[in-house]
Structures are given as C-alpha cells and as structure tokens.
Design an enzyme around this catalytic site. Sequence first.
Site, mmCIF file in Angstrom:
data_model
loop_
_atom_site.group_PDB
_atom_site.id
_atom_site.type_symbol
_atom_site.label_atom_id
_atom_site.label_comp_id
_atom_site.label_asym_id
_atom_site.label_seq_id
_atom_site.Cartn_x
_atom_site.Cartn_y
_atom_site.Cartn_z
ATOM 1 N N ARG A 148 30.261 8.838 -12.896
ATOM 2 C CA ARG A 148 29.201 7.966 -12.755
ATOM 3 C C ARG A 148 29.655 6.556 -13.212
ATOM 4 O O ARG A 148 29.174 5.763 -12.462
ATOM 5 C CB ARG A 148 27.994 8.417 -13.449
ATOM 6 C CG ARG A 148 27.468 9.686 -12.990
ATOM 7 C CD ARG A 148 26.444 10.213 -14.033
ATOM 8 N NE ARG A 148 25.435 9.622 -14.326
ATOM 9 C CZ ARG A 148 24.530 9.828 -15.502
ATOM 10 N NH1 ARG A 148 24.798 10.706 -16.187
ATOM 11 N NH2 ARG A 148 23.304 9.068 -15.658
ATOM 12 N N LYS A 166 19.915 -0.598 -19.932
ATOM 13 C CA LYS A 166 18.998 -1.019 -18.881
ATOM 14 C C LYS A 166 17.631 -0.752 -18.974
ATOM 15 O O LYS A 166 16.582 -1.592 -18.744
ATOM 16 C CB LYS A 166 19.898 -0.687 -17.475
ATOM 17 C CG LYS A 166 19.109 -1.600 -16.423
ATOM 18 C CD LYS A 166 19.987 -1.359 -15.186
ATOM 19 C CE LYS A 166 20.107 -0.096 -14.649
ATOM 20 N NZ LYS A 166 18.839 0.652 -14.009
ATOM 21 N N ARG A 209 23.313 12.266 -26.191
ATOM 22 C CA ARG A 209 21.694 12.503 -25.818
ATOM 23 C C ARG A 209 21.249 13.850 -25.639
ATOM 24 O O ARG A 209 21.832 14.528 -24.984
ATOM 25 C CB ARG A 209 21.550 11.650 -24.307
ATOM 26 C CG ARG A 209 21.762 10.039 -24.491
ATOM 27 C CD ARG A 209 21.150 8.976 -23.132
ATOM 28 N NE ARG A 209 21.603 9.844 -21.898
ATOM 29 C CZ ARG A 209 21.840 9.079 -20.896
ATOM 30 N NH1 ARG A 209 20.996 7.895 -20.994
ATOM 31 N NH2 ARG A 209 22.084 9.650 -19.778
#
Length: 246
Positions: free
Chosen positions: A171, A18, A129
């Site tokens: 999440r 996003k 990440r």
Amino acid sequence: MSGEKPRIIIAGAPASGKGTQCELIVEKFGVVHISTGDALRAQVKAETELGMKAKEFMESGGLVPDDLIIGIVKARLAEEDCQTQGWLLDGFPRTGVQAEAMIAAGIHATHFVLLEVPDEILVERCVGRRSDPDTGKIYHLKFHPPPEDDEALIARLVHRADDTEEAMGNRIKSYHENVKAVTPFYESLMQTFDGQTDKTEIASKVAEFLSAPVSSAPVPPGGPLGIIIAGAPASGKGTQCELIVE
C-alpha cells in the site's frame, strides 16, 4: 483566511494521521469533508445519471473510470454546502491522470496539505492497530493500548487482514507512486508537514498554512508560464522582455 472559501486537498499515506487532521480541519474551518467513496455512494443512492453509470461498473466488478469519478466529484463540489463553506478533498486526486482531469474540469484548490511519515513508522503504526467491532474505536498495541482491565474489550479486538507488514508495504509503495505523480500539479499550493509530531502541533501548523492568503490555480507540469513585468519608462523593461522571451 481571506473572503474566498477554502478549497483544500489533503494527501498522506495509510496511517499517516490524515483522518485525524481532516477532523481537526473541519472543526477549525467548517469546510465540507469529502471522500470520493462517500460522494460515489451518495450519487448511486440518489439514482442520478452519474450514479447509475457508476453502479454498472461497480456491479460488474470493474473500476469506475476517472471521467465518471471526476464528474461525481465536480457535482458534489457544486452543491450549496461546498459553495458556502468551502471543501476538503480527502486523498483525491490519487493519480496524475485524475489531477490533470480535475484541473481541466475547472476544479481548483487553494491549498494542498501533504503529510509525510517515514515508511518504517507507517508500518509500525499499521501493524499494531486493533479495532473494536462494537464501537468502531481504533486502538494501538504500543501507542494507544486498550485498558488492561477490560478483558471483554481486549478479547473482541480485531486485527484487519490488510494491517500486516507485507500488505502495508504494498500500500505504501502504491501511495508513493501515486503522490509522486500528483504533487507536480500542486507545487505552488502545497506545504509538507511532518506527520510524526503531536497531532495538535501538526494541526496548529496546518491551520497557520490554511489561514494564509489563497494561492492561484495550479498549472499542469509543462504548462504555459504566465509572467507580468512592470517598470518605468526607460527602466530597461523592453530589454528584459526580450531576454525573458529568449
């Protein structure tokens, strides 16, 4: 895009890409990118009435109520840059209550961009990440690894505490619950995009969607249906009106 300035909402799970698409949309269309966190901090810094009210909740450790958040977003969208350039709301509204309140407050989008990525891919993207605390740059051990010969960089890379499989699962679950409540308010404005494909390919499809004629304001789920019917005299229009009403 038509003469009306774009008013865009974008939604996507954590690690859906996003942020990248927001950057590309801003670059392509020149809209103002707005996150509620940035808008909230700006109001607090400016010591506005809304900002001071929000600060009280923040300092006490409480959540800022939806009505205050909506007020802050509405105030930001009323500023000159948003009025002249259009806007891109990043990840807001997050809940059905916020979506309903936004519409009631007269905040209407023209386009709703929804990025979809399978949960297992989201987890893989997130767990791998690593961030460079010196530059803020994000790497990925599999998809975008740091240079092998830069030992100093590799040594200082940080793995965020919430970039674990368990935390990411929570999440993602929360995201799905929220977006399921939001999307019914924007079905007439919404297009879904496959977030697994190349970012430039996604951006091209998003740009095509955003360049299409703007849509009408959304109607809340269960809200009134508005219909226009036309027909020549003796076309049977009256009969069809009766049947539609029935």
